[in-house]
Design a protein around this motif. Structure first.
Motif, PDB file in Angstrom:
ATOM      1  N   ASP A 124       1.027  -1.227  -0.141  1.00 12.34           N
ATOM      2  CA  ASP A 124      -0.083  -0.042  -0.049  1.00 12.34           C
ATOM      3  C   ASP A 124       1.002   1.161  -0.192  1.00 12.34           C
ATOM      4  O   ASP A 124       0.240   2.372  -0.045  1.00 12.34           O
ATOM      5  CB  ASP A 124      -1.033   0.087   1.364  1.00 12.34           C
ATOM      6  N   VAL A 125       2.201   1.123   0.244  1.00 10.78           N
ATOM      7  CA  VAL A 125       3.118   2.310   0.232  1.00 10.78           C
ATOM      8  C   VAL A 125       4.014   2.496  -0.642  1.00 10.78           C
ATOM      9  O   VAL A 125       4.642   1.598  -1.406  1.00 10.78           O
ATOM     10  CB  VAL A 125       3.894   2.076   1.765  1.00 10.78           C
ATOM     11  N   LEU A 126       4.010   3.879  -1.151  1.00 11.41           N
ATOM     12  CA  LEU A 126       5.278   4.332  -1.976  1.00 11.41           C
ATOM     13  C   LEU A 126       6.068   5.193  -1.180  1.00 11.41           C
ATOM     14  O   LEU A 126       5.551   6.205  -0.527  1.00 11.41           O
ATOM     15  CB  LEU A 126       4.556   5.016  -3.053  1.00 11.41           C
ATOM     16  N   VAL A 127       7.299   4.966  -1.186  1.00  5.71           N
ATOM     17  CA  VAL A 127       8.341   5.813  -0.664  1.00  5.71           C
ATOM     18  C   VAL A 127       8.810   7.134  -1.449  1.00  5.71           C
ATOM     19  O   VAL A 127       8.937   7.004  -2.608  1.00  5.71           O
ATOM     20  CB  VAL A 127       9.571   4.931  -0.345  1.00  5.71           C
ATOM     21  N   THR A 128       8.683   8.294  -0.773  1.00 10.74           N
ATOM     22  CA  THR A 128       8.856   9.352  -1.640  1.00 10.74           C
ATOM     23  C   THR A 128       9.919  10.119  -0.913  1.00 10.74           C
ATOM     24  O   THR A 128      10.409  10.100   0.035  1.00 10.74           O
ATOM     25  CB  THR A 128       7.547  10.350  -1.811  1.00 10.74           C
ATOM     26  N   THR A 129      10.354  11.169  -1.922  1.00 10.63           N
ATOM     27  CA  THR A 129      11.544  12.142  -1.641  1.00 10.63           C
ATOM     28  C   THR A 129      10.710  13.182  -0.855  1.00 10.63           C
ATOM     29  O   THR A 129      10.675  14.322  -1.049  1.00 10.63           O
ATOM     30  CB  THR A 129      12.420  12.789  -2.784  1.00 10.63           C
ATOM     31  N   GLY A 130      10.555  13.023   0.619  1.00  9.59           N
ATOM     32  CA  GLY A 130       9.846  13.753   1.399  1.00  9.59           C
ATOM     33  C   GLY A 130       8.248  13.689   0.950  1.00  9.59           C
ATOM     34  O   GLY A 130       8.074  13.469   0.026  1.00  9.59           O
ATOM     35  N   ALA A 150       0.076  15.916  -9.694  1.00 10.42           N
ATOM     36  CA  ALA A 150       0.239  15.617 -10.961  1.00 10.42           C
ATOM     37  C   ALA A 150      -0.679  14.451 -11.682  1.00 10.42           C
ATOM     38  O   ALA A 150      -1.064  14.375 -12.649  1.00 10.42           O
ATOM     39  CB  ALA A 150       1.607  15.152 -11.350  1.00 10.42           C
ATOM     40  N   THR A 151      -1.121  13.587 -10.635  1.00 13.67           N
ATOM     41  CA  THR A 151      -1.743  12.487 -11.032  1.00 13.67           C
ATOM     42  C   THR A 151      -3.235  12.767 -11.298  1.00 13.67           C
ATOM     43  O   THR A 151      -4.200  12.051 -11.989  1.00 13.67           O
ATOM     44  CB  THR A 151      -1.765  11.219  -9.964  1.00 13.67           C
ATOM     45  N   ARG A 155      -0.447   3.371  -8.114  1.00 16.81           N
ATOM     46  CA  ARG A 155       0.188   2.982  -9.355  1.00 16.81           C
ATOM     47  C   ARG A 155       0.342   4.183 -10.447  1.00 16.81           C
ATOM     48  O   ARG A 155       1.509   4.340 -11.034  1.00 16.81           O
ATOM     49  CB  ARG A 155      -0.549   1.795 -10.063  1.00 16.81           C
ATOM     50  N   ALA A 156      -0.654   5.070 -10.427  1.00 15.44           N
ATOM     51  CA  ALA A 156      -0.271   6.257 -11.093  1.00 15.44           C
ATOM     52  C   ALA A 156       0.788   7.229 -10.614  1.00 15.44           C
ATOM     53  O   ALA A 156       1.477   7.807 -11.341  1.00 15.44           O
ATOM     54  CB  ALA A 156      -1.751   7.082 -11.364  1.00 15.44           C
ATOM     55  N   ALA A 157       0.647   7.350  -9.269  1.00 12.61           N
ATOM     56  CA  ALA A 157       1.849   7.981  -8.627  1.00 12.61           C
ATOM     57  C   ALA A 157       3.279   7.529  -8.839  1.00 12.61           C
ATOM     58  O   ALA A 157       4.096   8.250  -9.114  1.00 12.61           O
ATOM     59  CB  ALA A 157       1.499   8.129  -7.158  1.00 12.61           C
ATOM     60  N   VAL A 158       2.962   5.827  -8.880  1.00 15.31           N
ATOM     61  CA  VAL A 158       4.399   5.511  -9.223  1.00 15.31           C
ATOM     62  C   VAL A 158       4.981   5.981 -10.672  1.00 15.31           C
ATOM     63  O   VAL A 158       5.981   6.085 -10.751  1.00 15.31           O
ATOM     64  CB  VAL A 158       4.291   4.007  -9.056  1.00 15.31           C
ATOM     65  N   VAL A 159       4.039   6.097 -11.758  1.00 18.37           N
ATOM     66  CA  VAL A 159       4.395   6.577 -13.009  1.00 18.37           C
ATOM     67  C   VAL A 159       4.899   7.810 -12.836  1.00 18.37           C
ATOM     68  O   VAL A 159       5.968   8.249 -13.585  1.00 18.37           O
ATOM     69  CB  VAL A 159       3.329   6.325 -13.944  1.00 18.37           C
ATOM     70  N   ALA A 160       4.217   8.533 -12.088  1.00 19.86           N
ATOM     71  CA  ALA A 160       4.677  10.187 -12.220  1.00 19.86           C
ATOM     72  C   ALA A 160       5.992  10.404 -11.345  1.00 19.86           C
ATOM     73  O   ALA A 160       6.898  11.259 -11.751  1.00 19.86           O
ATOM     74  CB  ALA A 160       3.457  10.997 -11.230  1.00 19.86           C
ATOM     75  N   LYS A 161       6.273   9.335 -10.400  1.00 19.15           N
ATOM     76  CA  LYS A 161       7.634   9.504  -9.814  1.00 19.15           C
ATOM     77  C   LYS A 161       8.805   9.216 -10.645  1.00 19.15           C
ATOM     78  O   LYS A 161       9.674   9.620 -10.678  1.00 19.15           O
ATOM     79  CB  LYS A 161       7.560   8.750  -8.380  1.00 19.15           C
ATOM     80  N   GLN A 162       8.218   7.998 -11.354  1.00 16.82           N
ATOM     81  CA  GLN A 162       9.239   7.483 -12.538  1.00 16.82           C
ATOM     82  C   GLN A 162       9.635   8.709 -13.286  1.00 16.82           C
ATOM     83  O   GLN A 162      11.232   8.864 -13.721  1.00 16.82           O
ATOM     84  CB  GLN A 162       8.921   6.250 -13.349  1.00 16.82           C
ATOM     85  N   ALA A 163       8.975   9.523 -13.683  1.00 15.45           N
ATOM     86  CA  ALA A 163       9.133  10.929 -14.746  1.00 15.45           C
ATOM     87  C   ALA A 163       9.968  11.833 -13.772  1.00 15.45           C
ATOM     88  O   ALA A 163      10.716  12.516 -14.374  1.00 15.45           O
ATOM     89  CB  ALA A 163       7.870  11.157 -15.205  1.00 15.45           C
ATOM     90  N   ALA A 164       9.780  11.766 -12.384  1.00 17.01           N
ATOM     91  CA  ALA A 164      10.290  12.749 -11.555  1.00 17.01           C
ATOM     92  C   ALA A 164      11.613  12.689 -11.019  1.00 17.01           C
ATOM     93  O   ALA A 164      12.594  13.478 -11.403  1.00 17.01           O
ATOM     94  CB  ALA A 164       9.421  13.038 -10.312  1.00 17.01           C
ATOM     95  N   ASP A 165      11.905  11.270 -10.473  1.00 14.04           N
ATOM     96  CA  ASP A 165      13.351  11.116 -10.192  1.00 14.04           C
ATOM     97  C   ASP A 165      13.573   9.488 -10.048  1.00 14.04           C
ATOM     98  O   ASP A 165      14.503   9.300  -9.518  1.00 14.04           O
ATOM     99  CB  ASP A 165      13.352  11.688  -8.803  1.00 14.04           C
ATOM    100  N   LEU A 166      12.818   8.881 -10.806  1.00 12.59           N
ATOM    101  CA  LEU A 166      13.391   7.517 -10.813  1.00 12.59           C
ATOM    102  C   LEU A 166      12.905   6.739  -9.685  1.00 12.59           C
ATOM    103  O   LEU A 166      12.249   5.835  -9.490  1.00 12.59           O
ATOM    104  CB  LEU A 166      14.588   7.117 -11.293  1.00 12.59           C
TER     105      LEU A 166
END
Length: 409
Positions: free
Chosen positions: A112-118, A128-129, A274-285
């Motif tokens: 259920d968790v996505l780790v983010t840069t802050g 963005a999503t 899942r949509a946020a994961v795609v957005a993160k891939q575009a932001a900083d991998l």
């Protein structure tokens, strides 16, 4: 021969005028910088007592524990620590986040968790999503300044929801949702920035029901929830019936470990995550691998709850020192709240006063705070101000309050 010599000495034609590059995107010029950051830059000189920044106290960082955690991350596998990682985040850190969320009453798995840069990045990813230019976004009034920047950069139409000293008024929220058909509601229900207020459980349940009945995404930002000094815990908005399939919960390690780690997390329904994961891939991998592994080691080896208890105790003393002296420091007739936790006290000056004007006099006396006006959507309350109590000792707070009294005159 003559023709050749003539050609060699002919003057070089002037270069064509340079064509300027295309203009910036409209959103880059439509959204201003953070006045809070600008105030912080003004108050960094030695000797200033600053109530301006929402900064954790650096002397309370567990530097030894964090240094040991980084050593462990390298000792376990330096190659992994220095390598690319998955976008979703290190599995052991995701599990640790899930376990802490579950312990606070919200059943959560690592998936259920996505780790983010802050947690700020989590907000950016959700924006963005979900948000397209022209979409309507609802916020508390006042609210977190960087959230207003994020929504502004996305081209959103931001509308404030009426609030009182306890936060969002559910009936007013329902009326606005019916009228404006917004995409999402962004809120900080616990120890809100900038006001320090906490939304009661009954209102959280009502907000969840409004969202479920009328079709609304909820973005619950919780950077301060672990910093409770008194009173009973209030369940997350995400834990209330009706909010299960529509709430993005944002969390952070900045206030309980160290902001320099730049580690946050997002808990969201599967499709949104899942949509946020795609957005993160575009932001900083992905977020820094070594920082994630160090945090995971810290959570497994150190007693985080004991560390948080130490931080709470220190902040409680500092909050009480600030509250005890505000009556003498601010003009007669001023009002302020008593937050049960977090990092901020919210105050309002009497009629005829302007907090921005007071700040100019205060900085000249080597003390600072943040005027409340930038936190508002629409017409601001120029008499309001935010005071953070976390970065100075009780003795330093007393000095700052004496300077503030002199500035208020």
């Amino acid at each position: 021969m003559t023709a050749t010599a003539s050609a060699a000495t002919a003057p070089t034609p002037p270069p064509a005028p340079a064509v300027p590059p295309p203009p910036f995107a409209a959103r880059a010029t439509a959204v201003g910088g953070s006045p809070v950051r600008e105030i912080l830059a003004l108050t960094e000189r030695p000797g200033v007592v600053s109530f301006a920044g929402g900064l954790p106290a650096p002397e309370l960082f567990d530097t030894d524990g964090l240094r040991a955690a980084y050593d462990a991350a390298f000792a376990t596998s330096a190659a992994r620590a220095l390598q690319y990682s998955t976008t979703e985040g290190a599995p052991e850190l995701r599990r640790a986040v899930a376990e802490r969320a579950t312990a606070r009453g919200l059943a959560t798995t690592a998936d259920d968790v996505l780790v983010t840069t802050g947690s700020q990045q989590a907000l950016t990813l959700i924006t963005a999503t979900l948000v397209e230019p022209g979409d309507t976004v609802l916020v508390e009034n006042p609210t977190y300044l960087a959230a207003l920047q994020a929504f502004g950069l996305a081209g959103a139409r931001v509308i404030p929801v009426p609030c009182d000293e306890q936060g969002i008024l559910p009936d007013a929220l329902e009326e606005i949702v019916l009228r404006e058909r917004p995409k999402l509601l962004y809120c900080i229900p616990t120890f809100q920035n900038p006001t320090g207020r906490t939304l009661p459980a009954a209102r959280r349940a009502a907000v969840a029901q409004v969202a479920a009945r009328l079709g609304l995404w909820l973005v619950e930002d919780d950077p301060y929830g672990d910093l409770r000094f008194e009173g009973d815990e209030v369940p997350w908005l995400a834990a209330h019936p009706g909010a299960e399939d529509r709430t993005a919960l944002l969390g952070s390690f900045s206030k309980i470990m160290a902001p320099g780690l730049r580690l946050g997390w997002l808990r969201a329904p599967a499709a949104l995550r899942r949509a946020a994961v795609v957005a993160k891939q575009a932001a900083d991998l992905h977020t820094s691998t070594v920082d994630q592994l160090a945090a995971a080691h810290y959570l497994s080896a150190a007693d985080l709850e004991a560390h948080i208890a130490t931080v709470r105790d220190a902040y409680r003393i500092r909050r009480d020192a600030l509250l005890a002296g505000l009556g003498e420091a601010l003009p007669e007739g001023s009002q302020w709240n008593r937050p049960e936790g977090g990092m901020f006290v919210w105050a309002r000056l009497p009629e005829g006063y302007d907090a921005t004007a007071l700040l100019k006099r205060a900085v000249a006396k080597d003390v600072a705070f943040v005027p409340g006006a930038p936190f508002y959507t629409g017409t601001p309350d120029a008499r309001t101000l935010r005071l953070s109590f976390t970065t100075h000792t009780a003795e330093e707070i007393a000095v700052g309050l004496e300077r503030l009294r002199a500035a208020a005159g």
